[in-house]
Design a protein around this motif. Structure first.
Motif, PDB file in Angstrom:
ATOM      1  N   HIS A  94       0.861  -1.181   0.000  1.00 18.20           N
ATOM      2  CA  HIS A  94       0.000   0.000   0.000  1.00 18.20           C
ATOM      3  C   HIS A  94       0.894   1.227   0.000  1.00 18.20           C
ATOM      4  O   HIS A  94       1.672   1.433   0.933  1.00 18.20           O
ATOM      5  N   CYS A  95       0.769   2.022  -1.041  1.00 20.58           N
ATOM      6  CA  CYS A  95       1.604   3.211  -1.132  1.00 20.58           C
ATOM      7  C   CYS A  95       0.992   4.325  -0.295  1.00 20.58           C
ATOM      8  O   CYS A  95      -0.166   4.701  -0.499  1.00 20.58           O
ATOM      9  N   PRO A  96       1.701   4.858   0.673  1.00 17.75           N
ATOM     10  CA  PRO A  96       1.149   5.947   1.480  1.00 17.75           C
ATOM     11  C   PRO A  96       1.088   7.268   0.728  1.00 17.75           C
ATOM     12  O   PRO A  96       0.391   8.183   1.162  1.00 17.75           O
ATOM     13  N   GLU A  97       1.792   7.366  -0.373  1.00 15.62           N
ATOM     14  CA  GLU A  97       1.824   8.621  -1.111  1.00 15.62           C
ATOM     15  C   GLU A  97       0.549   8.786  -1.934  1.00 15.62           C
ATOM     16  O   GLU A  97      -0.161   9.780  -1.812  1.00 15.62           O
ATOM     17  N   CYS A  98       0.254   7.785  -2.754  1.00 16.69           N
ATOM     18  CA  CYS A  98      -0.941   7.871  -3.601  1.00 16.69           C
ATOM     19  C   CYS A  98      -2.079   7.028  -3.049  1.00 16.69           C
ATOM     20  O   CYS A  98      -3.108   6.888  -3.720  1.00 16.69           O
ATOM     21  N   THR A  99      -1.923   6.477  -1.845  1.00 16.75           N
ATOM     22  CA  THR A  99      -2.963   5.725  -1.133  1.00 16.75           C
ATOM     23  C   THR A  99      -3.624   4.688  -2.027  1.00 16.75           C
ATOM     24  O   THR A  99      -4.847   4.631  -2.148  1.00 16.75           O
ATOM     25  N   ARG A 146       9.856   0.414  -5.444  1.00 14.88           N
ATOM     26  CA  ARG A 146       9.276   1.740  -5.672  1.00 14.88           C
ATOM     27  C   ARG A 146       7.824   1.595  -6.124  1.00 14.88           C
ATOM     28  O   ARG A 146       7.436   0.576  -6.688  1.00 14.88           O
ATOM     29  N   CYS A 147       7.072   2.656  -5.865  1.00 20.46           N
ATOM     30  CA  CYS A 147       5.694   2.704  -6.342  1.00 20.46           C
ATOM     31  C   CYS A 147       5.714   2.984  -7.842  1.00 20.46           C
ATOM     32  O   CYS A 147       6.415   3.905  -8.289  1.00 20.46           O
ATOM     33  N   PRO A 148       4.966   2.237  -8.662  1.00 19.79           N
ATOM     34  CA  PRO A 148       4.986   2.496 -10.104  1.00 19.79           C
ATOM     35  C   PRO A 148       4.292   3.799 -10.485  1.00 19.79           C
ATOM     36  O   PRO A 148       4.500   4.308 -11.585  1.00 19.79           O
ATOM     37  N   ASN A 149       3.483   4.352  -9.592  1.00 20.27           N
ATOM     38  CA  ASN A 149       2.761   5.584  -9.932  1.00 20.27           C
ATOM     39  C   ASN A 149       3.567   6.825  -9.564  1.00 20.27           C
ATOM     40  O   ASN A 149       3.777   7.714 -10.390  1.00 20.27           O
ATOM     41  N   CYS A 150       4.030   6.908  -8.327  1.00 24.80           N
ATOM     42  CA  CYS A 150       4.673   8.124  -7.850  1.00 24.80           C
ATOM     43  C   CYS A 150       6.165   7.941  -7.619  1.00 24.80           C
ATOM     44  O   CYS A 150       6.823   8.886  -7.163  1.00 24.80           O
ATOM     45  N   ARG A 151       6.698   6.769  -7.878  1.00 22.62           N
ATOM     46  CA  ARG A 151       8.138   6.494  -7.761  1.00 22.62           C
ATOM     47  C   ARG A 151       8.644   6.658  -6.331  1.00 22.62           C
ATOM     48  O   ARG A 151       9.834   6.865  -6.123  1.00 22.62           O
TER      49      ARG A 151
HETATM   50 ZN   LIG Z   1       2.492   5.770  -4.953  1.00 19.49          ZN
END
Ligand SMILES: [Zn+2]
Length: 160
Positions: A94-99, A146-151
């Motif tokens: 779960h990416c905390p940046e883009c939730t 890394r998150c594929p959306n926000c890196r």
């Molecule tokens: Zn993200």
């Protein structure tokens, strides 16, 4: 050879003899068969033996008591991201940046094991570029998830 004395003379000395059986059991009435019991509905199928009853009718709540309701158990998904889960394969995190729940992308970077492998190859005579082979082998590198959306960096797996 001595034989056992007869039963009539085998009473213990000093104890009175027990009362006879008729004196002990005389007042107990014997079983006398009474009239046979016949069920009122002798016709088969006239009435079901166990009528269906609702639970509430069988056990009515006491006056003034609140009706018992089953508590609703809410299932809440908890996302745990311990660092030990990050290996050299993509993981669902779960990416905390883009939730969002994303599958991590892997970035292989040269780490301690990469440099140690390079030094080991150099010691054993692999010069002229051969000692640089570990820098091309992903299984010797550290892994950054890394998150594929926000890196955003979600986790790092170090070999050593
Ligand atoms: Zn993200």
């Amino acid at each position: 050879m001595a034989s056992a004395p007869p039963l009539e003379t085998s009473t213990l000395v000093g104890f009175p003899p027990p009362p006879p059986y008729e004196e002990t059991m005389g007042t107990v009435p014997l079983y006398t068969p009474g009239p046979m019991y016949y069920p009122p509905n002798d016709v088969k199928g006239a009435q079901p033996p166990y009528p269906q009853q609702a639970y509430g009718e069988m056990y009515p709540p006491p006056p003034g008591a609140q009706p018992v309701t089953t508590p609703v158990v809410s299932v809440q998904t908890v996302y745990v991201q311990p660092g030990a889960l990050f290996r050299d394969i993509p993981v669902q995190v779960h990416c905390p940046e883009c939730t969002q729940n994303v599958t991590s992308q892997l970035d292989f970077t040269s780490g301690t094991l990469t440099w140690l492998s390079c030094a080991g190859l150099a010691i054993f005579g692999c010069f002229y570029g051969c000692c640089l082979i570990p820098f091309c082998v992903d299984s010797l590198k550290d892994v950054t998830h890394r998150c594929p959306n926000c890196r955003r960096t979600l986790g790092v797996y170090t070999r050593i």
